[in-house]
Design an enzyme around this catalytic site. Structure first.
Site, PDB file in Angstrom:
ATOM      1  N   LYS A 115     -64.176  -2.085 -17.645  1.00 49.93           N
ATOM      2  CA  LYS A 115     -63.399  -3.324 -17.646  1.00 49.93           C
ATOM      3  C   LYS A 115     -61.991  -2.998 -17.198  1.00 49.93           C
ATOM      4  O   LYS A 115     -61.507  -1.872 -17.359  1.00 49.93           O
ATOM      5  CB  LYS A 115     -63.364  -3.930 -19.044  1.00 49.93           C
ATOM      6  N   ASP A 155     -63.048 -12.178 -13.762  1.00 51.33           N
ATOM      7  CA  ASP A 155     -63.037 -12.519 -15.183  1.00 51.33           C
ATOM      8  C   ASP A 155     -61.937 -13.561 -15.334  1.00 51.33           C
ATOM      9  O   ASP A 155     -61.567 -14.221 -14.350  1.00 51.33           O
ATOM     10  CB  ASP A 155     -62.789 -11.264 -16.047  1.00 51.33           C
TER      11      ASP A 155
END
Length: 434
Positions: A115, A155
């Site tokens: 991430k 995201d």
């Protein structure tokens, strides 16, 4: 560190949940203990931190912090989104990367977990400012990525536009037209169906949970939080299946649809959002919609709840209200949107509860398919993508059911944690240490 409701970090919250569920597995497997699998998964492989310096429209130099957490690549290249938001910090990304390892493992695709992101806020910025920031971000990041190493996607704060700018810069820097970023536009050989994937997958997981009770979504009252991509497509799919969608929301409050959100209303909201207008700006123009400032959706009576906004948005008191008002199924479209107290209550009451690592895995699953499409240089149809998405969601559901009990008491949290952990652990043992 980003604090959860107890004052601890988000990462610790996520790690403690997994550790509690896999303890019986560890106790019964000497190899997992000897190879110290859980200890090894308590730390990422590496955390890359860098400063992004860029120039705004006034010609002033600005700088932001950025990170890429490459958590575990035992199952494949690090895979996970980039988040551009003022709240982004290392702890948040460690938690998201940790969760991503197990989510990706559940899909059955060859993807590790990672991430990344930055505390850059794209809201209020011009398109050229966003482009310059994305280019400067890629200038720093590109040496750490690649289709066989680390593959980011979008995201919060990183949509198709931002991915396009990032990929354009990657192409300029490397001259390699590869799947080093997913969520790309069709003009950049992205995959059809990726935009809908997370929202559609979340609703499909809810449908599969209800199916174990011989129920369907038709006629069910559904609460959805969020108003972004995931929430909008969760709403679209819910409407298609005959559900009555009663809410959407954002940080400013909740939009209520007492008679149910229609596809036409949803399209109006989507068009307005593309023009930079927010829910409160639309309320006066849209019949059948009421906006309540500084409120959340969870006080409205419902049958199904789909939290699709952000982490820890649904607390213990709100979970109790949901259950008291008739909610029997919760599927998370966001990453860990329910606090520890809320999760404990859902599990204690044995309602249908699909945690984010299972219920919102549709997005990364289709990102994995996009990587395959890019490698093959053969475009997939939207029908192929959506059909495969639903196949993967069923596989995830069945793994959760297998490891989380059966019949009236499937614990989907336990099932997801054990199934994901086993796949990562077995691969780590096979690869050895050193």
């Amino acid at each position: 560190m980003t604090e959860n409701q107890h004052g601890g970090s988000l990462f610790q919250q996520a790690f403690d949940e997994v550790a509690a569920d896999v303890k019986p597995v560890l106790d019964g497997n000497e190899s997992y203990r000897r190879w110290r699998i859980l200890d090894r998964l308590s730390e990422p492989d590496r955390v890359l931190g860098f400063t992004v310096r860029w120039t705004n429209d006034k010609g002033e130099v600005e700088q932001n912090r950025a990170w890429r957490v490459q958590y575990c690549n035992a199952l494949g290249p690090y895979k996970g989104g980039l988040r551009f938001h003022p709240s982004v910090n290392e702890d948040t990304l460690r938690f998201l990367g940790f969760e991503q390892c197990f989510k990706n493992a559940l899909t059955g695709l060859p993807m590790g977990g990672g991430k990344g992101g930055s505390d850059f806020n794209p809201k209020g910025r011009s398109e050229h400012e966003i482009m310059r920031f994305c280019h400067a971000f890629m200038d720093e990041y590109h040496r750490y990525g690649g289709e066989d190493i680390d593959v980011p996607a979008g995201d919060i704060g990183v949509g198709g536009r931002e991915v396009g700018f990032l990929f354009g810069r990657w192409l300029r820097l490397t001259s390699r037209h590869t799947a080093t970023l997913t969520g790309r536009s069709l003009e950049q050989f992205g995959i059809k169906g990726r935009t809908e994937a997370t929202g559609y997958g979340t609703v499909e997981f809810a449908r599969l949970m209800l199916d174990t009770k011989d129920e369907t979504l038709e006629g069910k009252r559904v609460l959805i939080s969020g108003a972004g991509n995931v929430a909008q497509y969760a709403a679209e799919r819910s409407i298609e299946l005959g559900a009555q969608v009663l809410t959407l929301s954002n940080s400013e409050g909740t939009a209520h649809f007492p008679e149910g959100l229609t596809q036409s209303m949803l399209e109006t909201i989507q068009d307005a959002r593309n023009q930079g207008r927010r829910l409160k700006d639309i309320a006066g123009d849209l019949d059948g919609m009421k906006f309540e400032a500084s409120s959340k959706p969870w006080g409205t009576a419902c049958d199904v709840a789909l939290p699709c906004a952000t982490q820890n948005e649904l607390d213990g008191d709100e979970a109790k209200t949901l259950l008291d008002n008739g909610c029997t199924a919760i599927a998370e479209g966001a990453n860990m949107p329910s606090t520890t107290e809320a999760v404990h209550l859902f599990r204690e009451k044995k309602v249908l509860y699909g945690p984010g690592k299972a219920a919102n895995a549709g997005g990364v699953a289709v990102s994995g398919l996009e990587m395959a499409q890019a490698a093959q240089r053969i475009p997939w149809t939207r029908e192929q993508t959506i059909d495969k998405l639903y196949d993967i969601m069923r596989t995830i559901h069945d793994q959760c059911a297998e490891h989380g009990g059966s019949g009236d008491a499937i614990d989907y949290v336990k099932g997801a944690n054990i199934a994901g952990f086993r796949r990562v652990a077995d691969s780590l043992i096979t690869g050895g240490v050193g």
